[in-house]
Design a protein around this motif. Sequence first.
Motif, PDB file in Angstrom:
ATOM      1  N   THR A 197       0.785  -1.245   0.000  1.00 61.20           N
ATOM      2  CA  THR A 197       0.000   0.000   0.000  1.00 61.20           C
ATOM      3  C   THR A 197       0.805   1.277   0.000  1.00 61.20           C
ATOM      4  OG1 THR A 197      -0.151   0.039   2.432  1.00 61.20           O
ATOM      5  CG2 THR A 197      -1.857  -1.191   1.248  1.00 61.20           C
ATOM      6  N   ARG A 198       2.087   1.218   0.196  1.00 60.93           N
ATOM      7  CA  ARG A 198       2.817   2.470   0.340  1.00 60.93           C
ATOM      8  C   ARG A 198       3.838   2.698  -0.772  1.00 60.93           C
ATOM      9  NH1 ARG A 198       5.518  -0.123   5.178  1.00 60.93           N
ATOM     10  NH2 ARG A 198       7.740  -0.427   4.713  1.00 60.93           N
ATOM     11  N   ASN A 199       4.042   3.976  -1.069  1.00 60.87           N
ATOM     12  CA  ASN A 199       5.121   4.430  -1.941  1.00 60.87           C
ATOM     13  C   ASN A 199       6.233   4.987  -1.064  1.00 60.87           C
ATOM     14  OD1 ASN A 199       3.632   4.163  -4.580  1.00 60.87           O
ATOM     15  ND2 ASN A 199       2.309   5.650  -3.569  1.00 60.87           N
ATOM     16  N   GLU A 200       7.461   4.869  -1.560  1.00 62.39           N
ATOM     17  CA  GLU A 200       8.597   5.391  -0.798  1.00 62.39           C
ATOM     18  C   GLU A 200       9.508   6.224  -1.701  1.00 62.39           C
ATOM     19  OE1 GLU A 200       8.957   1.606   2.323  1.00 62.39           O
ATOM     20  OE2 GLU A 200      10.568   1.975   0.859  1.00 62.39           O
ATOM     21  N   VAL A 201      10.113   7.244  -1.088  1.00 56.94           N
ATOM     22  CA  VAL A 201      11.173   8.015  -1.737  1.00 56.94           C
ATOM     23  C   VAL A 201      12.367   8.017  -0.792  1.00 56.94           C
ATOM     24  CG1 VAL A 201      11.906  10.252  -2.631  1.00 56.94           C
ATOM     25  CG2 VAL A 201       9.546   9.482  -2.997  1.00 56.94           C
ATOM     26  N   TRP A 202      13.522   7.575  -1.301  1.00 58.17           N
ATOM     27  CA  TRP A 202      14.737   7.535  -0.496  1.00 58.17           C
ATOM     28  C   TRP A 202      15.689   8.629  -0.974  1.00 58.17           C
ATOM     29  CZ3 TRP A 202      16.516   1.668  -0.541  1.00 58.17           C
ATOM     30  CH2 TRP A 202      15.467   0.871  -0.044  1.00 58.17           C
TER      31      TRP A 202
ATOM     32  N   ALA B 234      25.769   9.236  -1.947  1.00 61.17           N
ATOM     33  CA  ALA B 234      25.151  10.383  -1.288  1.00 61.17           C
ATOM     34  C   ALA B 234      24.671  11.398  -2.324  1.00 61.17           C
ATOM     35  CB  ALA B 234      26.147  11.037  -0.334  1.00 61.17           C
ATOM     36  N   GLY B 235      23.449  11.887  -2.150  1.00 61.56           N
ATOM     37  CA  GLY B 235      22.848  12.841  -3.080  1.00 61.56           C
ATOM     38  C   GLY B 235      21.837  12.220  -4.021  1.00 61.56           C
ATOM     39  N   ASP B 236      21.857  10.907  -4.174  1.00 63.21           N
ATOM     40  CA  ASP B 236      20.905  10.243  -5.071  1.00 63.21           C
ATOM     41  C   ASP B 236      19.508  10.202  -4.437  1.00 63.21           C
ATOM     42  OD1 ASP B 236      22.868   9.786  -6.920  1.00 63.21           O
ATOM     43  OD2 ASP B 236      23.212   7.693  -6.366  1.00 63.21           O
ATOM     44  N   VAL B 237      18.488  10.323  -5.300  1.00 66.85           N
ATOM     45  CA  VAL B 237      17.090  10.219  -4.877  1.00 66.85           C
ATOM     46  C   VAL B 237      16.469   9.022  -5.596  1.00 66.85           C
ATOM     47  CG1 VAL B 237      14.836  11.338  -4.802  1.00 66.85           C
ATOM     48  CG2 VAL B 237      16.916  12.703  -4.474  1.00 66.85           C
ATOM     49  N   LEU B 238      15.895   8.100  -4.832  1.00 67.00           N
ATOM     50  CA  LEU B 238      15.381   6.838  -5.377  1.00 67.00           C
ATOM     51  C   LEU B 238      13.893   6.727  -5.088  1.00 67.00           C
ATOM     52  CD1 LEU B 238      18.238   4.738  -3.741  1.00 67.00           C
ATOM     53  CD2 LEU B 238      18.236   5.612  -6.078  1.00 67.00           C
ATOM     54  N   ARG B 239      13.116   6.344  -6.094  1.00 63.77           N
ATOM     55  CA  ARG B 239      11.667   6.199  -5.926  1.00 63.77           C
ATOM     56  C   ARG B 239      11.285   4.720  -5.944  1.00 63.77           C
ATOM     57  NH1 ARG B 239      12.558  11.058  -7.964  1.00 63.77           N
ATOM     58  NH2 ARG B 239      11.207  12.784  -7.280  1.00 63.77           N
ATOM     59  N   VAL B 240      10.485   4.319  -4.949  1.00 62.19           N
ATOM     60  CA  VAL B 240      10.054   2.931  -4.809  1.00 62.19           C
ATOM     61  C   VAL B 240       8.528   2.909  -4.794  1.00 62.19           C
ATOM     62  CG1 VAL B 240      10.211   0.829  -3.434  1.00 62.19           C
ATOM     63  CG2 VAL B 240      12.119   2.465  -3.422  1.00 62.19           C
ATOM     64  N   PRO B 241       7.876   2.700  -5.939  1.00 69.09           N
ATOM     65  CA  PRO B 241       6.410   2.637  -5.962  1.00 69.09           C
ATOM     66  C   PRO B 241       5.889   1.405  -5.221  1.00 69.09           C
ATOM     67  CG  PRO B 241       7.331   2.975  -8.172  1.00 69.09           C
ATOM     68  CD  PRO B 241       8.463   2.572  -7.282  1.00 69.09           C
ATOM     69  N   ALA B 242       4.637   1.469  -4.800  1.00 68.54           N
ATOM     70  CA  ALA B 242       3.997   0.313  -4.160  1.00 68.54           C
ATOM     71  C   ALA B 242       4.109  -0.920  -5.066  1.00 68.54           C
ATOM     72  CB  ALA B 242       2.530   0.621  -3.876  1.00 68.54           C
ATOM     73  N   ARG B 243       4.355  -2.083  -4.461  1.00 64.80           N
ATOM     74  CA  ARG B 243       4.488  -3.385  -5.107  1.00 64.80           C
ATOM     75  C   ARG B 243       5.776  -3.524  -5.939  1.00 64.80           C
ATOM     76  NH1 ARG B 243       0.849  -6.853  -4.222  1.00 64.80           N
ATOM     77  NH2 ARG B 243       1.579  -8.206  -5.910  1.00 64.80           N
ATOM     78  N   SER B 244       6.656  -2.540  -5.879  1.00 60.44           N
ATOM     79  CA  SER B 244       7.949  -2.686  -6.552  1.00 60.44           C
ATOM     80  C   SER B 244       8.918  -3.433  -5.632  1.00 60.44           C
ATOM     81  CB  SER B 244       8.536  -1.322  -6.909  1.00 60.44           C
ATOM     82  OG  SER B 244       7.788  -0.705  -7.909  1.00 60.44           O
ATOM     83  N   LYS B 245       9.574  -4.448  -6.162  1.00 62.70           N
ATOM     84  CA  LYS B 245      10.541  -5.214  -5.378  1.00 62.70           C
ATOM     85  C   LYS B 245      11.814  -4.382  -5.226  1.00 62.70           C
ATOM     86  CE  LYS B 245      10.138  -8.235  -8.554  1.00 62.70           C
ATOM     87  NZ  LYS B 245      10.344  -9.386  -9.464  1.00 62.70           N
ATOM     88  N   HIS B 246      12.356  -4.361  -4.021  1.00 59.25           N
ATOM     89  CA  HIS B 246      13.524  -3.499  -3.809  1.00 59.25           C
ATOM     90  C   HIS B 246      14.365  -3.987  -2.626  1.00 59.25           C
ATOM     91  CE1 HIS B 246      10.329  -2.008  -1.175  1.00 59.25           C
ATOM     92  NE2 HIS B 246      11.279  -1.559  -0.370  1.00 59.25           N
ATOM     93  N   SER B 247      15.624  -3.551  -2.659  1.00 57.69           N
ATOM     94  CA  SER B 247      16.570  -3.824  -1.577  1.00 57.69           C
ATOM     95  C   SER B 247      17.739  -2.869  -1.734  1.00 57.69           C
ATOM     96  CB  SER B 247      17.063  -5.276  -1.625  1.00 57.69           C
ATOM     97  OG  SER B 247      18.032  -5.506  -0.626  1.00 57.69           O
TER      98      SER B 247
END
Length: 460
Positions: free
Chosen positions: A377-382, A402-415
């Motif tokens: 259910t959640r989206n994330e921005v790192w 350092a300085g990178d911005v990463l987007r992790v939409p809901a249901r996207s597999k990530h690590s």
Amino acid sequence: MKLVLLSGGSGKRLWPLSNNSRSKQFLRVLNSNHEKKSSMVERVWAQLNNVGLSDSTIIATSYSQVDMITNQLGQNVPLIVEPERRDTFPAIALAATYLYSVQAVSLEEVVAVLPVDPYVENAFFERVRELEALLEKSDAQLGLIGIEPTYPSSKYGYIIPNLSKQNDYVNVSHFQEKPTEEEAKELLSKNALWNAGVFAFKLGTLIDILLEKGLPIQYNELLNRYSELPKISFDYEVVEKLEHIVALPYKGYWKDLGTWNTLTDEMATNLLGKGMISPDSENTHIVNELDIPVAALGVKDLVIAASPDGILVTEKSASPRIKELLKDFDQRPMFEERRWGWYHVIDHASYEDGQEMLTKRISVLPGKNLSYQYHETRNEVWTVIKGEGEFVLDDKIIPIKAGDVLRVPARSKHSVKALTALEFIEVQTGRNLVEDDKIRLFESWEEIEAHCEFVKLQVK
């Protein structure tokens, strides 16, 4: 002889540093032989190693504490993990079935169960070892360790001996839980002992009890039926029903560091973390995990404890009542240690349309990685603020810094894996932002890399 350490606790008696996932035994506030502070569980494990008992020891714990234990003691410590918390009888029963059906331990083997956090000298564990011979000599069903009291305390349970005295141990008549001080004075006149919470028995004794209760003695079967077990202590379900119990007196140093007033007695400094204590402040301790300073001025007999979970100001004598004060208070842990590092909740907001926002600061230790997972259910921005690493999104691995911005939409597999000490700010948005919204696919980085390579080969 086998040892089972019980690692549980709700985390309220040393709030706000302790919480449901970081109980008192994991707080690094004690002096050690090294420059860094040690926790109770680290201290006890080192002592067991010193007396040659660590190789025969297993820790029984809950899922919420596994990461803390492996983070502090390493990946190779043997664990028995309860599927849910159900008090000490179910935990000890599960450990017994594991020893019996998985490790094939003899029914004649003596098993000693003890808390993971006693503050004792090495001699205490040597005394625990002596319970094995005592059970053979006395033919008792259960052996205990009784602490010779130094004062009439109302904080501890008491072991009451019967009139027939032995040279080096006592036959137990009955028990009394936390008497008044007046009652405790009377108990001391009867040579009563403080109950150290140690139980020793032959494995067959407990297996027989499980059979009598119609419970499985195979580990996997009991694990599957764990929710059916009564939420009851080992004392009430087993100890009080046995007829032949003996206890070994222990005269050495022993202390339960379960409250702020007892814990601060064993701290080598009055100030941990950012802060100031004025010279005219007497018997006052500050334990501060925040990045802002805490000051104490002209006060006496206080504990001031501050963490992301809250701030406590208490007279030392009143500190044991904190659990009662918090009985109706419930919030998610704001700080947790994990096998890969730690996280700290910075902010949380709920909006009128049901949407939420949660911000975390996350630190990943060099060489460690988060599990390969996705959220429903959640989206994330790192936003990476420190270090370098490798980031996986839907089976693709990319380098990050350092300085990178990463987007992790809901249901996207990530690590993510840290190549150096890695920190990032994670902003979650969505509905029902809870830790349980997590589907783990792989834990180790080797599994993740192998899976991503397999996907690449499939694409080719």
